[in-house]
Design an enzyme around this catalytic site. Structure first.
Site, PDB file in Angstrom:
ATOM      1  N   ASN A   7       0.872  -1.173   0.000  1.00 33.28           N
ATOM      2  CA  ASN A   7       0.000   0.000   0.000  1.00 33.28           C
ATOM      3  C   ASN A   7       0.911   1.226   0.000  1.00 33.28           C
ATOM      4  OD1 ASN A   7      -1.767   2.046   0.542  1.00 33.28           O
ATOM      5  ND2 ASN A   7      -2.653   1.111   2.388  1.00 33.28           N
ATOM      6  N   ARG A  90      -2.614  -2.035  -3.418  1.00 31.61           N
ATOM      7  CA  ARG A  90      -3.808  -1.233  -3.176  1.00 31.61           C
ATOM      8  C   ARG A  90      -3.719   0.015  -4.059  1.00 31.61           C
ATOM      9  NH1 ARG A  90      -4.759   3.516   0.920  1.00 31.61           N
ATOM     10  NH2 ARG A  90      -6.938   3.878   0.452  1.00 31.61           N
ATOM     11  N   HIS A 178     -13.003   2.969   0.175  1.00 30.05           N
ATOM     12  CA  HIS A 178     -13.031   1.965   1.255  1.00 30.05           C
ATOM     13  C   HIS A 178     -13.651   0.655   0.758  1.00 30.05           C
ATOM     14  CE1 HIS A 178     -13.380   5.519   4.279  1.00 30.05           C
ATOM     15  NE2 HIS A 178     -12.118   5.131   4.234  1.00 30.05           N
ATOM     16  N   ARG A 240     -12.381  16.258   6.740  1.00 35.95           N
ATOM     17  CA  ARG A 240     -13.134  16.536   5.504  1.00 35.95           C
ATOM     18  C   ARG A 240     -14.546  17.001   5.836  1.00 35.95           C
ATOM     19  NH1 ARG A 240     -11.515  10.923   3.496  1.00 35.95           N
ATOM     20  NH2 ARG A 240      -9.430  11.215   2.640  1.00 35.95           N
ATOM     21  N   GLU A 385      -8.525  -5.034   5.347  1.00 35.87           N
ATOM     22  CA  GLU A 385      -8.422  -4.659   3.941  1.00 35.87           C
ATOM     23  C   GLU A 385      -7.284  -5.403   3.240  1.00 35.87           C
ATOM     24  OE1 GLU A 385      -8.890  -0.494   5.624  1.00 35.87           O
ATOM     25  OE2 GLU A 385      -9.539  -0.181   3.562  1.00 35.87           O
TER      26      GLU A 385
END
Ligand code: ADP
Length: 400
Positions: A7, A90, A178, A240, A385
């Site tokens: 990743n 990823r 996600h 955010r 993940e």
């Protein structure tokens, strides 16, 4: 079969080596500060951590150092790079170029390069890492996209109401993120519900962390999700803003005298829990401030819970029912107060949480926090993940 999951961020590279025969993590680690001062790797294996500080100018240097650790004579886990049968990468954004996890050959690499601008902070780093792996290693490389699980959204859910030709020319639409997490926890939930002979058609998965998103999973497939073209959309998050009127963005830009680029940075980095509370983007700190009586921290918490509740309502309607809600991510797995606030007073929808049990649940396992009479199951499921990336990589490689 050993699979390496990587990743890559712009200055970081996280990795896990996974034995797919038992799906166990053999070792893992991370490289920090690639291309900047202070670069180092911390490699974890058998409960020990090995840290090497070394100047690393790019992702090729970083990946070479990862391989040095993996094959180290003293604490390495493999004797040769050939033991790694595939590398799963990823990648944040697939654009419309890819709809599922993909083996990367020269043609796919070109396609990936052509969409790098869609996620300028993320995709170029994955590309740099991918190219390094392709040049250093002889095994197949597979890209697994954050957007992948959401590729089943129908046009009515994924399109913005902009002129259709502009969508076609730019690929600008809702993609969602996600995806590996929503996929993992929804599959775990389905297996649990099937085992208990309970309905499992309509599931809402809430991935709540620094970034947060909610997904409607009907019959195992995503039909809608809260993030958009970028991860900015949907819920209020750590920094955010989530959903905001596009015209208000121009007004704010004028007020703050910011360019469009600066405005995007502002909406991604200075808003959310941090901006509303003025305290922190970190949910634990937010909860600490609430305990100390900070009203704006409470407001940020209330906005978060309220917005997630609205998604529960709208996605139940979109799916025509609700069988299960799943909480995951740093906040979803570890935040009993937010789970309670989200589920509070929703008996009319068949949602009832066991408040007492929810307050202190066992960690790192699937936990059912629904009250005895709750028609809708409420589950807390730790996400994984990396395992989804490894599984998809294995499937792609096996189908070559
Ligand atoms: P990311 O999106 O970066 O992967 P995580 O899923 O790790 O983030 O979630 C990070 C968030 O989880 C932070 O806001 C953190 O405060 C919150 N968190 C972690 N542990 C707890 C806890 N015990 N209680 C409440 N919140 C927690």
């Amino acid at each position: 079969m050993k699979i390496l999951v990587v990743n890559a961020g712009s200055s970081s590279l996280k990795y896990q080596l996974i034995e797919m025969d038992n799906e166990e993590v053999i070792c893992k680690g991370g490289v920090e500060c690639i291309g900047i001062e202070g670069s180092k790797i911390s490699h974890k294996v058998n409960g020990a951590e090995h840290v090497i500080e070394k100047p690393l100018t790019n992702h090729t240097d970083a990946f070479n150092l990862v391989m040095e650790c993996l094959t180290n004579k003293e604490y390495g886990s493999i004797s040769s790079p050939d033991e790694i049968k595939a590398i799963g990468h990823r990648v944040v954004h697939s654009g419309e170029a890819f709809t599922s996890s993909t083996y990367i050959d020269d043609e796919a690499l070109k396609k990936l390069e052509s969409i790098a601008h869609l996620a300028p902070l993320h995709n170029p780093a994955s590309l740099a890492c991918l190219k390094s792996c392709m040049s250093i290693m002889s095994c197949p490389n597979v890209c697994v996209f954050d957007t992948g699980f959401h590729s089943t959204m129908p046009p009515k859910a994924k399109l913005y109401a902009i002129p259709y030709e502009d969508y076609e020319a730019t690929q600008i639409r809702k993609y969602g993120f996600h995806g590996t997490s929503h996929k993992f926890v929804s599959q775990e939930a389905i297996a649990y519900l099937k085992d208990k002979k309970l309905p499992y058609s309509n599931i809402i998965t809430c991935h709540l962390g620094n970034g947060s998103s909610v997904t409607a999973v009907k019959d195992g497939k995503c039909i809608d999700t809260s993030m958009g073209m970028t991860p900015l959309d949907g819920l209020i998050m750590g920094t955010r803003c989530g959903c905001i009127d596009a015209a208000a963005v121009e007004m704010l830009a004028e007020y703050k005298n910011l360019s469009t680029k600066e405005m995007t940075q502002y909406l991604n980095k200075q808003c959310g829990f941090l901006g509303v509370s003025g305290v922190s983007s970190d949910f634990r700190k937010l909860c600490g401030a609430i305990d100390a009586g900070n009203e704006r921290a409470k407001l940020a918490f209330d906005m978060f819970a309220y917005q997630i509740r609205k998604y529960l309502g709208s996605y139940s309607v979109a799916m025509g029912g609700l069988d299960c809600i799943v909480f995951t991510g740093g906040i979803g797995e570890n935040g009993p107060t937010i789970r309670e606030a989200i589920c509070d007073d929703l008996q009319f929808m068949g949602i009832e949480i066991d408040k007492e049990y929810n307050a202190d649940i066992p960690r790192n396992q699937l936990v059912d926090v629904s009250a005895k009479n709750s028609k809708v199951k409420i589950l807390v499921i730790p996400t994984n993940e990396e395992l989804v990336i490894a599984r998809e990589t294995k499937d792609v490689v096996n189908s070559l």
